[in-house]
Scaffold this motif. Structure first.
Motif, PDB file in Angstrom:
ATOM      1  N   LEU A 763      -4.818 -11.197  -5.214  1.00  0.00           N
ATOM      2  CA  LEU A 763      -5.292 -11.469  -6.572  1.00  0.00           C
ATOM      3  C   LEU A 763      -5.244 -10.202  -7.417  1.00  0.00           C
ATOM      4  O   LEU A 763      -4.911 -10.244  -8.600  1.00  0.00           O
ATOM      5  N   ALA A 764      -5.566  -9.059  -6.807  1.00  0.00           N
ATOM      6  CA  ALA A 764      -5.514  -7.787  -7.525  1.00  0.00           C
ATOM      7  C   ALA A 764      -4.091  -7.456  -7.957  1.00  0.00           C
ATOM      8  O   ALA A 764      -3.866  -6.945  -9.057  1.00  0.00           O
ATOM      9  N   VAL A 765      -3.106  -7.770  -7.107  1.00  0.00           N
ATOM     10  CA  VAL A 765      -1.699  -7.558  -7.481  1.00  0.00           C
ATOM     11  C   VAL A 765      -1.348  -8.435  -8.676  1.00  0.00           C
ATOM     12  O   VAL A 765      -0.739  -7.981  -9.651  1.00  0.00           O
ATOM     13  N   ASN A 770      -2.889  -1.749 -10.538  1.00  0.00           N
ATOM     14  CA  ASN A 770      -1.989  -0.847  -9.838  1.00  0.00           C
ATOM     15  C   ASN A 770      -2.746   0.214  -9.037  1.00  0.00           C
ATOM     16  O   ASN A 770      -2.463   0.456  -7.858  1.00  0.00           O
ATOM     17  N   LEU A 771      -3.714   0.890  -9.664  1.00  0.00           N
ATOM     18  CA  LEU A 771      -4.426   1.977  -8.995  1.00  0.00           C
ATOM     19  C   LEU A 771      -5.253   1.454  -7.823  1.00  0.00           C
ATOM     20  O   LEU A 771      -5.328   2.098  -6.767  1.00  0.00           O
ATOM     21  N   TYR A 772      -5.885   0.300  -7.994  1.00  0.00           N
ATOM     22  CA  TYR A 772      -6.678  -0.287  -6.912  1.00  0.00           C
ATOM     23  C   TYR A 772      -5.780  -0.623  -5.727  1.00  0.00           C
ATOM     24  O   TYR A 772      -6.110  -0.304  -4.570  1.00  0.00           O
ATOM     25  N   VAL A 773      -4.647  -1.261  -5.994  1.00  0.00           N
ATOM     26  CA  VAL A 773      -3.723  -1.630  -4.921  1.00  0.00           C
ATOM     27  C   VAL A 773      -3.228  -0.385  -4.191  1.00  0.00           C
ATOM     28  O   VAL A 773      -3.180  -0.341  -2.957  1.00  0.00           O
ATOM     29  N   GLU A 774      -2.890   0.654  -4.951  1.00  0.00           N
ATOM     30  CA  GLU A 774      -2.381   1.883  -4.336  1.00  0.00           C
ATOM     31  C   GLU A 774      -3.447   2.519  -3.446  1.00  0.00           C
ATOM     32  O   GLU A 774      -3.153   2.980  -2.335  1.00  0.00           O
ATOM     33  N   LYS A 775      -4.689   2.563  -3.907  1.00  0.00           N
ATOM     34  CA  LYS A 775      -5.760   3.154  -3.098  1.00  0.00           C
ATOM     35  C   LYS A 775      -6.004   2.353  -1.821  1.00  0.00           C
ATOM     36  O   LYS A 775      -6.246   2.931  -0.754  1.00  0.00           O
ATOM     37  N   VAL A 819       5.312  -2.822  -8.986  1.00  0.00           N
ATOM     38  CA  VAL A 819       6.478  -3.091  -8.127  1.00  0.00           C
ATOM     39  C   VAL A 819       6.916  -1.799  -7.439  1.00  0.00           C
ATOM     40  O   VAL A 819       7.158  -1.758  -6.222  1.00  0.00           O
ATOM     41  N   ARG A 820       6.996  -0.734  -8.206  1.00  0.00           N
ATOM     42  CA  ARG A 820       7.428   0.558  -7.646  1.00  0.00           C
ATOM     43  C   ARG A 820       6.418   1.063  -6.618  1.00  0.00           C
ATOM     44  O   ARG A 820       6.800   1.592  -5.565  1.00  0.00           O
ATOM     45  N   THR A 821       5.128   0.904  -6.906  1.00  0.00           N
ATOM     46  CA  THR A 821       4.092   1.324  -5.961  1.00  0.00           C
ATOM     47  C   THR A 821       4.262   0.618  -4.621  1.00  0.00           C
ATOM     48  O   THR A 821       4.223   1.248  -3.551  1.00  0.00           O
ATOM     49  N   LEU A 822       4.437  -0.691  -4.655  1.00  0.00           N
ATOM     50  CA  LEU A 822       4.570  -1.460  -3.421  1.00  0.00           C
ATOM     51  C   LEU A 822       5.824  -1.064  -2.644  1.00  0.00           C
ATOM     52  O   LEU A 822       5.792  -0.945  -1.408  1.00  0.00           O
ATOM     53  N   LEU A 823       6.927  -0.867  -3.364  1.00  0.00           N
ATOM     54  CA  LEU A 823       8.161  -0.458  -2.691  1.00  0.00           C
ATOM     55  C   LEU A 823       8.012   0.929  -2.061  1.00  0.00           C
ATOM     56  O   LEU A 823       8.461   1.172  -0.934  1.00  0.00           O
ATOM     57  N   ASN A 824       7.397   1.847  -2.781  1.00  0.00           N
ATOM     58  CA  ASN A 824       7.188   3.189  -2.243  1.00  0.00           C
ATOM     59  C   ASN A 824       6.246   3.181  -1.043  1.00  0.00           C
ATOM     60  O   ASN A 824       6.313   4.083  -0.196  1.00  0.00           O
ATOM     61  N   GLN A 864      14.743  -3.054 -14.570  1.00  0.00           N
ATOM     62  CA  GLN A 864      14.129  -1.935 -13.858  1.00  0.00           C
ATOM     63  C   GLN A 864      13.699  -2.352 -12.449  1.00  0.00           C
ATOM     64  O   GLN A 864      13.894  -1.603 -11.475  1.00  0.00           O
ATOM     65  N   ALA A 865      13.118  -3.566 -12.348  1.00  0.00           N
ATOM     66  CA  ALA A 865      12.686  -4.052 -11.040  1.00  0.00           C
ATOM     67  C   ALA A 865      13.879  -4.265 -10.115  1.00  0.00           C
ATOM     68  O   ALA A 865      13.835  -3.892  -8.934  1.00  0.00           O
TER      69      ALA A 865
END
Length: 962
Positions: A763-765, A770-775, A819-824, A864-865
């Motif tokens: 749900l957060a995605v 973005n910052l929450y998902v990355e953390k 998208v970039r965060t998840l791929l990285n 970009q994606a």
């Protein structure tokens, strides 16, 4: 899942087969009657065989279509019929019929001979036994309250009544007739024929009514009546001049009554802010004589119907958009005339998708097309007068809404009365001579304001006593009226403050001085209220005003209570225990919060009592537990928010809100804290299912505020967000076996069903955190690979979420940073998704963007994606198969079930055609040859899909493996 109504088709096919088969071998039929209903004497064995096969295949077809059947017993009977059909075909094909004889006569003799051998006798007994069993089953389906079909029919009937559809249905009558025919089953062929007809009729009637309800439900939204309810009623004796042949003294007649009685087109009510436009529109819609005036325009035998709509800039996005206007108009009109639904919404009407899924969201293009179709239809029963208030509160270009309204006004079935402020765009569209009637409201309301002021003052005992002693008080009233300049809101605010002064012992001279210092305009009045706030209270006052201005929708008083407590004890929202608030406690809070806000915000804020009726099924709507009272906080008038959101005033409030010890205060972080504390106070001890709308509205607004914090402050509070998940999970454990995020209605469309495998991180995605998902992934990299069902990358690439709160960011756009965060972090674009036919994340993305109309900005984000996924190894040689609808036109006989007439007509047949597409085909089609070539030239990075980070995550959380 199939609609339980389909059981009727299977029951009908079984009855048809058994009746026909029994007649074939019973020797009672004098002349052969074929499965299509025709009769003949010179029938061949081949024709008899084909009829048995056709009826048997009809049973098989209906049984196969009910693979997810609700009725196991009916399925078992169908299987038995198929076995008996094979036995009957063996007998028929083995008969010896002499050449040259009358085929039917010879066939009967041959059957008689076979009967003596016992084979036919055994089959006859078996068929008759099956016939009794199917009759018993049909009776149970019609009468047994445990039957899913019985419940489904009851649900349709009750919802029809609940939605107040203006149409008749025959469901109860047909159900009763079917029970009668089953209980009085005879061997007469006509009896079975009628039973089959009734079963088909009940299935058709049930589907028709259910379709009407489904489409109307998809148009209705919670807030469509809220603005009308919130508008104040006109003061007694005011606005009656709208219907008079002559206007108020010294002014010409309004021409409104003549327009109602004889004219089409548009009537424009123009007025400055606070002049009473919305109150006048509500007065008109409720006026006892308006229907009789419209009857002159509509003509005899035609019913005139008034349809109101109120744009509201302070409300939800739906309340200030074209989408809201169109959905409201379509709902209100088609609820009264359901026969319009298949004409206006033909594609949705023909949609045979699973009955228990929600309808697709309405696009603006689809709504616009439906309105166009409606405007062009001849509706002999009615003509419509639309009252559309607040064009200046429409959240879009004024010229767009003007164009829409003028288009509607061209229809002979519609006329429109609209209201707005005197903006240039509306002056150009509806000004003098450019519409069919208009008034400038403040020129007509002096007498109404006089009545209003005198009535309020004369009800005050102190003022009445003073006026009797000193006639100058009467002149003072005239002075107040003169200064109002036609603005009802100004005079209401001023009179209330003067009465307060009178109660504090002010003399006439004191009141006169106060009046002379009163600002002449609303904006200046609001500024004076802000300036009068004590220095010691400036910070808390500014915070409350900003919170009210930035809240997506009016907040409950509980939010303001918690905000006050949070200000005294920072971090309280996180430390607070889960403790539902009772209605008695809420009433106490209401009194305390009301007094506090009145003190801090003067006349700028008001609290309104709101009746909440949150239920998700028709059965829920009959439970008193699902109706409760809340108190919502909002501004006194739209002009207050407009004033506070001006650049200079907003900056002043921000300075006040963040001065001294509150330098780190942020409006959206405060709203997050208030939302969490409110969630902890919800009455959800018995579970969440009966409060889903309230719950998801709160959750989605919380996530919106959290997103704003990320954007403004580059910060995320993972503990706060995790607590929200934990709190609702604790509530949901009482009535859900899976994570609470799966209680939300899934969006319609290809490959969106969650299969109960969604998570809070998912749900957060979808909420672009973005910052929450990355953390979360940084803290636990295994989350990425551990996710079942839809991968997190798929959520980011195909955002599609249904919410009861129309939020600005919850639209179908891709957050490239996410998208970039998840791929990285190791997400694999080539990961196959088992629940979606093993199509990869990359493949689903390509099919998704291939089916959406978009602008250049959206395509840039898609590009970009695609670019970053190709760099991460997305398969550019991927082959996909897409199902597309192909229309073909045919003319000829349509074979229908027995006992229904054969029709000959032109038909449009839609069939699914599988088309093979490659990734390069889709990219070339969407982005054009040049940009597709850029993607083709990208060299993928060499990497092992996140294995290092995956293994690192395992080692972090399972040290014993390292």
């Amino acid at each position: 899942m199939l609609d339980p109504l389909t059981a009727l088709s299977l029951a009908s096919a079984i009855v048809q087969f058994l009746e026909f088969s029994i007649k074939i071998i019973s020797q009672t039929q004098e002349i052969y009657q074929s499965a299509s209903g025709t009769t003949q004497e010179n029938v061949t064995i081949g024709q008899i065989t084909q009829d048995v096969r056709d009826l048997s295949q009809n049973v098989t077809k209906n049984r196969n279509e009910q693979a997810q059947t609700y009725d196991i017993e009916l399925m078992r009977l169908a299987e038995s019929c198929e076995k008996e059909a094979d036995a009957l075909l063996l007998i028929v094909n083995g008969l010896k019929v002499p050449p040259g004889a009358s085929h039917w006569t010879s066939f009967k003799k041959a059957i008689k001979g076979a009967r003596q051998k016992g084979t036919v006798k055994r089959l006859d007994n078996s068929l008759n036994r099956l016939q009794k069993q199917v009759n018993s089953r049909i009776l149970s389906l019609m009468s047994n309250q445990q039957s899913t079909l019985y419940s489904r029919l009851n649900e349709i009937v009750q919802q029809h009544a609940n939605m107040q559809l203006h149409s008749q249905h025959q469901i109860e009558q047909l159900r009763s007739e079917i029970r009668w025919y089953v209980m009085r089953q005879t061997n007469e062929s006509r009896h079975s024929q009628v039973l089959v007809q009734k079963l088909h009729a009940l299935a058709d009637e049930g589907k028709r009514v259910a379709n009407e309800e489904r489409i109307l439900k998809s148009l209705k939204f919670d807030e469509w009546k809220r603005r009308f309810t919130n508008v104040k009623k006109a003061h007694p004796t005011t606005f009656e001049w709208m219907f008079e042949d002559s206007g108020p003294a010294f002014y010409p007649p309004t021409g409104f009554k003549n327009w109602l009685q004889s004219q089409n087109g548009i009537y424009w009510i123009c007025g400055k802010a606070g002049s009473g436009k919305s109150t006048l529109m509500k007065f008109l819609s409720d006026h006892a004589s308006i229907e009789s005036h419209l009857a002159h325009w509509a003509g005899t035998a035609v019913k005139p119907i008034m349809i109101p709509w109120y744009f509201w800039s302070a409300g939800s996005p739906m309340q200030r958009s074209q989408e809201g206007l169109f959905r409201s108009l379509l709902y209100q009109i088609m609820r009264r005339f359901p026969w319009l639904i298949p004409k206006v919404c033909s594609k949705r009407w023909d949609d045979d998708s699973s009955y228990d899924q929600q309808s697709d969201p309405w696009s603006l293009d689809e709504l616009s097309h439906a309105i166009d179709v409606l405007a062009q239809l001849n509706i002999p029963e009615a003509r419509f007068c639309l009252l559309i208030d607040g064009l200046d509160e429409y959240d879009g270009l004024p010229n767009n809404i003007v164009r829409v309204l003028k288009g509607l006004a061209k229809s002979a079935s519609f006329k429109l009365c609209v209201s707005s402020r005197p903006w240039n765009e509306f002056e150009d569209a509806f000004g003098e001579g450019r519409c069919d009637g208009s008034i400038l409201l403040e020129k007509f309301t002096r007498h109404d304001i006089e009545c209003f002021v005198k009535d309020i003052l004369e009800k005050d005992e102190i003022f009445t006593a003073k006026e009797q002693q000193d006639r100058r008080y009467g002149l003072f009233v005239t002075d107040v009226i003169d200064r109002a300049n036609g603005v009802f809101l100004w005079v209401e605010l001023v009179v209330n403050r003067l009465l307060k002064g009178l109660g504090e012992g002010n003399r006439l001279d004191d009141l006169q001085k106060k009046l002379e210092t009163m600002p002449p305009t609303l904006e200046e009045y609001f500024q004076k209220m802000i300036d009068k706030i004590d220095r010691a209270d400036e910070t808390e006052s500014a915070q409350n005003l900003l919170i009210t201005a930035h809240a997506v929708q009016p907040l409950s008083i509980t939010a303001y209570h918690f905000l006050e407590q949070e200000g005294k004890r920072p971090g309280l929202a996180k430390r607070a225990s889960v403790e539902p608030i009772s209605q008695a406690q809420l009433l106490t809070l209401y009194k305390n919060v009301r007094d506090r806000l009145n003190f801090l915000c003067k006349d700028l804020i008001e609290i309104k009592e709101v009746a909440i009726d949150d239920f998700n099924t028709l059965e829920d709507s009959f439970s008193p537990d699902n109706f409760y009272t809340d108190y919502h906080v909002g501004f006194l008038h739209r002009t207050v928010k407009d004033f506070l959101m001006t650049k200079d005033m907003h900056q002043l409030l921000l300075r006040r809100a963040t001065q001294d010890h509150t330098a780190g205060w942020n409006v959206y972080r405060s709203l997050c804290n208030a939302s969490l504390a409110t969630a902890k106070s919800l009455p959800l001890q018995k579970g969440i299912r009966q409060r889903l709308n309230v719950l998801f509205r709160l959750v989605d607004e919380f996530l919106f505020y959290a997103r704003e914090v990320e954007v403004e402050q580059k910060y995320t509070d993972t503990e706060l967000l995790d607590q929200l998940d934990q709190v609702i999970s604790s509530f949901a454990s009482a009535d859900m076996a899976y994570h609470w995020t799966n209680a939300r209605d899934p969006p319609r469309g290809t490959y969106f069903n969650e299969h109960n495998q969604n998570t809070f991180l998912g749900l957060a995605v979808q909420s672009h955190l973005n910052l929450y998902v990355e953390k979360k992934l940084e803290a636990n990299p295994t989350l990425l690979r551990a996710k079942r069902g839809r991968p997190y990358l798929d959520y980011a690439l195909r955002p599609n979420i249904k919410t009861p709160s129309s939020l600005p960011f919850l639209v179908e756009f891709i957050n490239f940073d996410l998208v970039r965060t998840l791929l990285n972090r190791g997400a694999d674009p080539n990961q196959k998704i088992p629940i979606y036919d093993n199509i990869s994340v990359w493949g689903n993305f390509l099919l998704y963007i291939n089916g959406i109309q978009s602008d250049s900005n959206t395509k840039d984000i898609w590009f970009q994606a695609a670019e970053v996924m190709i760099r991460k190894g997305a398969d550019r040689k991927l082959k996909l198969v897409e199902s597309m609808q192909k229309e073909t036109h045919a003319r000829g006989s349509k074979k229908t079930p027995r006992y229904k007439q054969i029709v000959s007509r032109a038909t449009t047949i839609e069939s699914d055609v599988l088309v093979e597409l490659s990734a390069s085909d889709i990219l070339n089609d969407i982005f054009g040859a040049n940009r597709a070539a850029e993607l083709e030239a990208i060299l993928p990075e060499t990497r092992n899909w996140g294995f290092g980070s995956f293994l690192s995550g395992i080692r972090t959380h399972l040290p014993s493996l390292s």
